[in-house]
Design a protein around this motif. Structure first.
Motif, PDB file in Angstrom:
ATOM      1  N   LEU A   1       0.709  -0.901  -0.081  1.00  0.00           N
ATOM      2  CA  LEU A   1       0.471  -0.283  -0.628  1.00  0.00           C
ATOM      3  C   LEU A   1       0.835   1.029  -0.085  1.00  0.00           C
ATOM      4  O   LEU A   1       0.319   2.076  -0.614  1.00  0.00           O
ATOM      5  CB  LEU A   1      -0.590   0.287   1.239  1.00  0.00           C
TER       6      LEU A   1
ATOM      7  N   PRO B   1       5.811   2.675  -3.410  1.00  0.00           N
ATOM      8  CA  PRO B   1       5.234   1.914  -4.327  1.00  0.00           C
ATOM      9  C   PRO B   1       6.396   1.915  -5.628  1.00  0.00           C
ATOM     10  O   PRO B   1       6.589   1.096  -6.461  1.00  0.00           O
ATOM     11  CB  PRO B   1       5.447   3.426  -5.286  1.00  0.00           C
TER      12      PRO B   1
ATOM     13  N   ASN C   1       6.160  -2.108  -6.955  1.00  0.00           N
ATOM     14  CA  ASN C   1       5.903  -2.599  -8.619  1.00  0.00           C
ATOM     15  C   ASN C   1       6.840  -1.946  -9.527  1.00  0.00           C
ATOM     16  O   ASN C   1       6.656  -2.848 -10.420  1.00  0.00           O
ATOM     17  CB  ASN C   1       4.663  -1.001  -8.376  1.00  0.00           C
TER      18      ASN C   1
ATOM     19  N   GLN D   1      -0.940   0.002 -10.643  1.00  0.00           N
ATOM     20  CA  GLN D   1      -0.861  -0.081  -9.694  1.00  0.00           C
ATOM     21  C   GLN D   1      -0.128   1.652  -8.960  1.00  0.00           C
ATOM     22  O   GLN D   1      -0.213   2.179  -8.414  1.00  0.00           O
ATOM     23  CB  GLN D   1      -0.540  -0.715  -8.489  1.00  0.00           C
ATOM     24  N   LEU D   2       1.292   1.521 -10.084  1.00  0.00           N
ATOM     25  CA  LEU D   2       1.801   2.874 -10.189  1.00  0.00           C
ATOM     26  C   LEU D   2       1.063   3.902 -10.569  1.00  0.00           C
ATOM     27  O   LEU D   2       1.544   5.232  -9.884  1.00  0.00           O
ATOM     28  CB  LEU D   2       3.167   2.405 -10.691  1.00  0.00           C
TER      29      LEU D   2
ATOM     30  N   TYR E   1      -1.248   5.031  -8.169  1.00  0.00           N
ATOM     31  CA  TYR E   1      -0.521   5.339  -6.776  1.00  0.00           C
ATOM     32  C   TYR E   1       0.191   7.232  -7.149  1.00  0.00           C
ATOM     33  O   TYR E   1      -0.641   7.701  -5.856  1.00  0.00           O
ATOM     34  CB  TYR E   1       1.193   5.013  -6.719  1.00  0.00           C
TER      35      TYR E   1
ATOM     36  N   TRP F   1      -1.481  10.907  -5.334  1.00  0.00           N
ATOM     37  CA  TRP F   1      -0.631  11.238  -4.530  1.00  0.00           C
ATOM     38  C   TRP F   1       0.023  12.636  -4.420  1.00  0.00           C
ATOM     39  O   TRP F   1      -0.651  13.251  -4.081  1.00  0.00           O
ATOM     40  CB  TRP F   1       0.591  10.588  -3.960  1.00  0.00           C
TER      41      TRP F   1
END
Length: 95
Positions: free
Chosen positions: A29, A32, A35, A59-60, A63, A67
């Protein structure tokens, strides 16, 4: 100082799946690099195609979007004028 924990938690030293379950969830979670490292290992070292790591790439991206939104909100809040800050505090009182 952060290089060794980052390297270790990225799955380069030992598989993340072999770590304690709570640590694995926390790393997936909040970190990063896991990944990125997995994608690089699969493509460069194992010679697999880009389609085999598409979930890591998404997923990157997710993320980064999360952010970016948090950063934009904090940036706006930090540089807001005093009138805007008063307005924000009034809105927070009613939430």
């Amino acid at each position: 100082m952060l290089s060794l924990p980052t390297f270790g938690a990225s799955g380069c030293v030992w598989p993340v799946e072999q770590m304690p379950k709570f640590l694995e969830i926390m790393i997936r979670l909040l970190w990063p690099l896991i990944n990125y490292a997995k994608a690089v290992q699969e493509i460069i070292i194992k010679g697999r195609s880009l389609s085999s790591v598409i979930t890591n790439i998404w997923q990157l991206v997710l993320y980064g979007i999360v952010w970016l939104i948090i950063g934009a909100f904090l940036y706006k809040r930090a540089f807001a004028t005093t009138d805007e800050r008063a307005e924000m505090s009034l809105l927070e009182q009613y939430e």
